[in-house]
Motif scaffolding. Structure first.
Motif, PDB file in Angstrom:
ATOM      1  N   TYR A   1      -9.296  -2.174  -6.273  1.00 46.36           N
ATOM      2  CA  TYR A   1      -9.427  -3.625  -6.352  1.00 46.36           C
ATOM      3  C   TYR A   1     -10.831  -4.101  -6.745  1.00 46.36           C
ATOM      4  O   TYR A   1     -10.978  -5.141  -7.394  1.00 46.36           O
ATOM      5  CB  TYR A   1      -9.026  -4.275  -5.017  1.00 46.36           C
TER       6      TYR A   1
ATOM      7  N   SER B   1       0.825  -1.206   0.000  1.00 48.31           N
ATOM      8  CA  SER B   1       0.000   0.000   0.000  1.00 48.31           C
ATOM      9  C   SER B   1       0.859   1.257   0.000  1.00 48.31           C
ATOM     10  O   SER B   1       1.924   1.296   0.598  1.00 48.31           O
ATOM     11  CB  SER B   1      -0.911   0.006   1.230  1.00 48.31           C
TER      12      SER B   1
ATOM     13  N   TYR C   1      -5.489   0.312 -13.588  1.00 46.27           N
ATOM     14  CA  TYR C   1      -6.057   1.406 -12.787  1.00 46.27           C
ATOM     15  C   TYR C   1      -5.237   2.691 -12.946  1.00 46.27           C
ATOM     16  O   TYR C   1      -5.799   3.771 -13.150  1.00 46.27           O
ATOM     17  CB  TYR C   1      -6.115   0.983 -11.325  1.00 46.27           C
TER      18      TYR C   1
ATOM     19  N   TYR D   1     -10.541  -3.389 -10.718  1.00 48.02           N
ATOM     20  CA  TYR D   1      -9.365  -3.847 -11.464  1.00 48.02           C
ATOM     21  C   TYR D   1      -8.686  -5.075 -10.870  1.00 48.02           C
ATOM     22  O   TYR D   1      -7.733  -5.584 -11.463  1.00 48.02           O
ATOM     23  CB  TYR D   1      -8.349  -2.695 -11.569  1.00 48.02           C
ATOM     24  N   LYS D   2      -9.172  -5.523  -9.711  1.00 47.64           N
ATOM     25  CA  LYS D   2      -8.573  -6.680  -9.032  1.00 47.64           C
ATOM     26  C   LYS D   2      -7.064  -6.450  -8.848  1.00 47.64           C
ATOM     27  O   LYS D   2      -6.679  -5.434  -8.324  1.00 47.64           O
ATOM     28  CB  LYS D   2      -8.877  -7.965  -9.805  1.00 47.64           C
ATOM     29  N   ASN D   3      -6.228  -7.356  -9.298  1.00 46.55           N
ATOM     30  CA  ASN D   3      -4.785  -7.230  -9.102  1.00 46.55           C
ATOM     31  C   ASN D   3      -4.097  -6.446 -10.213  1.00 46.55           C
ATOM     32  O   ASN D   3      -2.865  -6.320 -10.213  1.00 46.55           O
ATOM     33  CB  ASN D   3      -4.141  -8.618  -9.016  1.00 46.55           C
ATOM     34  N   LEU D   4      -4.859  -5.880 -11.132  1.00 48.14           N
ATOM     35  CA  LEU D   4      -4.277  -5.190 -12.292  1.00 48.14           C
ATOM     36  C   LEU D   4      -4.052  -3.712 -11.975  1.00 48.14           C
ATOM     37  O   LEU D   4      -4.714  -2.822 -12.512  1.00 48.14           O
ATOM     38  CB  LEU D   4      -5.182  -5.371 -13.508  1.00 48.14           C
ATOM     39  N   ARG D   5      -3.106  -3.463 -11.104  1.00 45.56           N
ATOM     40  CA  ARG D   5      -2.826  -2.085 -10.688  1.00 45.56           C
ATOM     41  C   ARG D   5      -2.473  -1.202 -11.874  1.00 45.56           C
ATOM     42  O   ARG D   5      -2.863  -0.029 -11.932  1.00 45.56           O
ATOM     43  CB  ARG D   5      -1.682  -2.070  -9.665  1.00 45.56           C
TER      44      ARG D   5
ATOM     45  N   GLU E   1      -5.007  -0.943  -2.198  1.00 43.41           N
ATOM     46  CA  GLU E   1      -5.909  -1.794  -2.977  1.00 43.41           C
ATOM     47  C   GLU E   1      -7.354  -1.321  -2.930  1.00 43.41           C
ATOM     48  O   GLU E   1      -8.117  -1.543  -3.872  1.00 43.41           O
ATOM     49  CB  GLU E   1      -5.797  -3.244  -2.500  1.00 43.41           C
TER      50      GLU E   1
END
Length: 205
Positions: free
Chosen positions: A172, A127, A182, A175-179, A168
């Motif tokens: 999140y 974070s 984002y 976009y879930k884990n697709l930082r 997150e």
């Protein structure tokens, strides 16, 4: 008393780049909780009358009993105020005027600036945040920080004018884990008129 920035637009106004549920949860719950906790701890520490920049810039003066809570919640309050103030349905595009010229001067071009601050956002482990700040000489500097720290609480002397939240909870739900997706989409809602105004205000300090 510290006052949470109130959105001048509906929760769904940033669609499709940031979804309504994320904005509602991020602003209405996370940001609101940081604000409440800051006010509670600031009152206990006797620093509730301080300006937030002054408070974060002098954490060593806060009672050790409350210092960590003030640092975390004060940072969460300040960081989110800046984040939500500098994104809007009118965002996107390229900064112009004094800020646009300074970005070109300091980073070569707007595209190079985007690449560099995006890399800082992507490279922040866990974070944290990526920052565009103004140094005392008026130059623009980039940085990142963990948790709810920022250039003020870290004692850099630089003043943030724009940020990318990579906690997150900022992305999140959509976009879930697709930082990276984002971060790319966030540039479609950054309000460069507001950021530019903040830059010019810092030139006067």
């Amino acid at each position: 008393m510290f006052t949470q920035y109130q959105l001048p637009y509906a929760y769904d106004a940033l669609e499709p780049h940031i979804d309504a549920l994320t904005v509602e949860t991020h602003h209405g719950k996370h940001h609101a909780t940081y604000t409440k906790n800051l006010n509670d701890f600031a009152e206990k520490a006797g620093v509730q009358e301080k300006d937030i920049v002054e408070l974060l810039g002098s954490l060593e003066d806060v009672s050790e009993e409350y210092r960590t809570a003030i640092r975390n919640n004060g940072g969460g309050f300040y960081n989110h105020n800046l984040y939500f103030e500098t994104i809007s349905p009118n965002g996107g595009g390229v900064p112009t005027g004094v800020l646009g010229d300074k970005i070109n001067e300091c980073f070569g071009s707007f595209e190079e600036f985007k690449e560099k601050i995006s890399a800082l956002a992507m490279g922040q482990f866990g974070s944290g945040w990526a920052w565009l700040s103004v140094a005392k000489d008026g130059s623009l500097v980039l940085s990142n920080s963990g948790n709810q720290d920022n250039p003020i609480s870290l004692g850099t002397g630089n003043m943030p004018i724009m940020c990318i939240d990579v906690w997150e909870h900022a992305y999140y739900l959509k976009y879930k884990n697709l930082r990276a997706d984002y971060v790319k989409e966030l540039f479609e809602v950054i309000d460069w008129e507001v950021v530019g105004r903040k830059y010019e205000e810092q030139l006067k300090r």
